[in-house]
Enzyme design. Structure first.
Site, PDB file in Angstrom:
ATOM      1  N   ARG A  81     -27.673   5.822  -4.232  1.00 10.72           N
ATOM      2  CA  ARG A  81     -26.692   6.011  -3.162  1.00 10.72           C
ATOM      3  C   ARG A  81     -27.363   6.827  -2.057  1.00 10.72           C
ATOM      4  O   ARG A  81     -27.915   7.896  -2.318  1.00 10.72           O
ATOM      5  CB  ARG A  81     -25.460   6.746  -3.692  1.00 10.72           C
ATOM      6  CG  ARG A  81     -24.700   5.983  -4.773  1.00 10.72           C
ATOM      7  CD  ARG A  81     -24.012   4.757  -4.200  1.00 10.72           C
ATOM      8  NE  ARG A  81     -23.270   4.013  -5.208  1.00 10.72           N
ATOM      9  CZ  ARG A  81     -22.007   4.235  -5.533  1.00 10.72           C
ATOM     10  NH1 ARG A  81     -21.327   5.210  -4.934  1.00 10.72           N
ATOM     11  NH2 ARG A  81     -21.410   3.495  -6.442  1.00 10.72           N
ATOM     12  N   SER A  94     -18.843  -7.953  -7.288  1.00 11.42           N
ATOM     13  CA  SER A  94     -19.061  -6.817  -6.384  1.00 11.42           C
ATOM     14  C   SER A  94     -19.901  -7.247  -5.195  1.00 11.42           C
ATOM     15  O   SER A  94     -20.486  -8.332  -5.186  1.00 11.42           O
ATOM     16  CB  SER A  94     -19.784  -5.689  -7.127  1.00 11.42           C
ATOM     17  OG  SER A  94     -21.124  -6.069  -7.408  1.00 11.42           O
ATOM     18  N   CYS A  95     -19.994  -6.365  -4.205  1.00 11.80           N
ATOM     19  CA  CYS A  95     -20.821  -6.673  -3.034  1.00 11.80           C
ATOM     20  C   CYS A  95     -22.281  -6.839  -3.442  1.00 11.80           C
ATOM     21  O   CYS A  95     -22.981  -7.737  -2.956  1.00 11.80           O
ATOM     22  CB  CYS A  95     -20.674  -5.583  -1.972  1.00 11.80           C
ATOM     23  SG  CYS A  95     -21.061  -3.915  -2.539  1.00 11.80           S
ATOM     24  N   THR A  96     -22.753  -6.006  -4.367  1.00 11.86           N
ATOM     25  CA  THR A  96     -24.144  -6.085  -4.807  1.00 11.86           C
ATOM     26  C   THR A  96     -24.409  -7.386  -5.555  1.00 11.86           C
ATOM     27  O   THR A  96     -25.443  -8.035  -5.354  1.00 11.86           O
ATOM     28  CB  THR A  96     -24.496  -4.881  -5.697  1.00 11.86           C
ATOM     29  OG1 THR A  96     -24.209  -3.669  -4.994  1.00 11.86           O
ATOM     30  CG2 THR A  96     -25.965  -4.889  -6.069  1.00 11.86           C
ATOM     31  N   LYS A 114       4.330   0.787  -6.636  1.00 16.39           N
ATOM     32  CA  LYS A 114       3.245   1.149  -7.543  1.00 16.39           C
ATOM     33  C   LYS A 114       3.033   0.092  -8.628  1.00 16.39           C
ATOM     34  O   LYS A 114       1.935  -0.040  -9.158  1.00 16.39           O
ATOM     35  CB  LYS A 114       3.533   2.503  -8.187  1.00 16.39           C
ATOM     36  CG  LYS A 114       3.466   3.673  -7.209  1.00 16.39           C
ATOM     37  CD  LYS A 114       3.662   5.000  -7.928  1.00 16.39           C
ATOM     38  CE  LYS A 114       3.544   6.164  -6.944  1.00 16.39           C
ATOM     39  NZ  LYS A 114       3.713   7.484  -7.610  1.00 16.39           N
ATOM     40  N   ASP A 123       0.861  -1.183   0.000  1.00 13.27           N
ATOM     41  CA  ASP A 123       0.000   0.000   0.000  1.00 13.27           C
ATOM     42  C   ASP A 123       0.892   1.225   0.000  1.00 13.27           C
ATOM     43  O   ASP A 123       1.990   1.201   0.567  1.00 13.27           O
ATOM     44  CB  ASP A 123      -0.908  -0.005   1.239  1.00 13.27           C
ATOM     45  CG  ASP A 123      -2.132   0.880   1.067  1.00 13.27           C
ATOM     46  OD1 ASP A 123      -1.965   2.080   0.767  1.00 13.27           O
ATOM     47  OD2 ASP A 123      -3.246   0.372   1.240  1.00 13.27           O
ATOM     48  N   THR A 153     -20.038   5.298  -0.629  1.00 12.21           N
ATOM     49  CA  THR A 153     -18.734   4.695  -0.890  1.00 12.21           C
ATOM     50  C   THR A 153     -17.648   5.766  -0.877  1.00 12.21           C
ATOM     51  O   THR A 153     -17.928   6.966  -0.913  1.00 12.21           O
ATOM     52  CB  THR A 153     -18.706   3.975  -2.251  1.00 12.21           C
ATOM     53  OG1 THR A 153     -18.888   4.939  -3.292  1.00 12.21           O
ATOM     54  CG2 THR A 153     -19.806   2.928  -2.334  1.00 12.21           C
ATOM     55  N   GLY A 171     -23.399  -2.171 -12.336  1.00 17.35           N
ATOM     56  CA  GLY A 171     -23.190  -3.301 -13.236  1.00 17.35           C
ATOM     57  C   GLY A 171     -23.530  -4.625 -12.590  1.00 17.35           C
ATOM     58  O   GLY A 171     -23.302  -5.687 -13.171  1.00 17.35           O
TER      59      GLY A 171
END
Length: 294
Positions: free
Chosen positions: A217, A134-136, A63, A19, A165, A195
């Site tokens: 959102r 994704s979470c959704t 990076k 990171d 988010t 998506g």
């Protein structure tokens, strides 16, 4: 969140983190979390590396993933959570650096295979690089699978009422790709695209072209809601639909899909380990072929 979840499992050992944050700040962010609370364990920094519960974790700030030398610390799997390296070509740099597998923590931007627990994991064939969606999608897909397998989905619309988010603005500011997305997150309900429904078509091919959706959102810090409104091929009462979901939650999808008849609200699911929980009391049916599931 990935790190915290891994700390609760005896079969996972975190050996390295890459990171651009320095180690001291990384330790601070691990210790204190406004949404999930304080970390239950010891956290310190020694010689530029994290020491968590007595275990030293290598910290780097590269990076380019190709420079990470994962082989030096025996990395088996990389959780690619930057949101940047979301293609097979870019994620493969982790493999070149010595990792054996890579899991993208969001939808890929190419045709990298996508897998959702409880839905299409059996089709995994040892690919080196995969997307965890994704979470959704992880919330929607298990529910859609149960309904489609049991009753058949002719067509469906999905709406996610989505928590704020990190990409959103605290106050109005420029956001050239999405003007509405640039409005203050704490002040507005913001219509947005998603998506997730399209991704369900990738993990459940029978639903490809039958399902689409949108997002709102909202000003909450965590936990989102998926509303699936579907036209069924086989008629079924709402009670029968709920029974099928409950059966799956207690059987083949146990540990992935949950079922509740309690009068719950979003904060009751903060830290929930299941990827999807069906709220039987929140849904409705217009008739035996048209239902709204939450």
């Amino acid at each position: 969140i990935v790190f915290r979840a891994a700390q609760e499992r005896s079969d996972i050992e975190i050996v390295a983190i890459n990171d651009l944050l320095d180690a001291e700040y990384m330790a601070y962010m691990l210790k204190y979390d406004s949404t999930h609370g304080r970390f239950n364990g010891s956290v310190e920094v020694k010689d530029g590396h994290l020491v968590v519960n007595g275990q030293t974790i290598r910290v780097t700030a590269e990076k380019d993933p190709a420079n990470l030398k994962w082989n030096e610390v025996g990395v088996d799997v990389v959780a690619e959570a930057t949101g940047i390296f979301l293609t097979d070509e870019t994620a493969r740099k982790h493999i070149a650096a010595g990792a054996k597998k890579v899991v993208l923590t969001g939808p890929s931007k190419d045709d990298t295979p996508m897998f959702v627990m409880g839905v299409n994991l059996k089709s995994y064939a040892g690919q080196e690089i995969v997307s965890n969606a994704s979470c959704t999608t992880n919330c929607l897909a298990p529910l859609a699978k149960v309904i489609n397998d049991k009753f058949g989905i002719v067509e469906a619309l999905m709406t996610t009422v989505h928590a704020t988010t990190a990409t959103q603005k605290t106050v109005d500011g420029p956001f050239h790709k999405d003007w509405r997305g640039g409005r203050g997150a704490s002040q507005n309900i913001i219509p947005s695209s998603t998506g997730a429904a399209k991704a369900v078509g990738k993990v459940i091919p029978e639903l490809n072209g039958k399902l689409t959706g949108m997002a709102f959102r909202v000003p909450t810090p965590n936990v989102s809601v998926v509303d699936l409104t579907a036209r069924l091929e086989k008629p079924a009462s709402y009670k029968e639909v709920c029974a099928a979901i409950k059966e799956a939650a207690e059987g083949e999808l146990k540990g992935v899909l949950g079922y509740t008849e309690d009068d719950v609200v979003s904060t009751d699911f903060n830290g929930e380990k299941l990827t999807s929980v069906f709220d039987a009391k929140a849904g409705i049916a217009l008739n035996d072929n048209f239902v709204k599931l939450v």
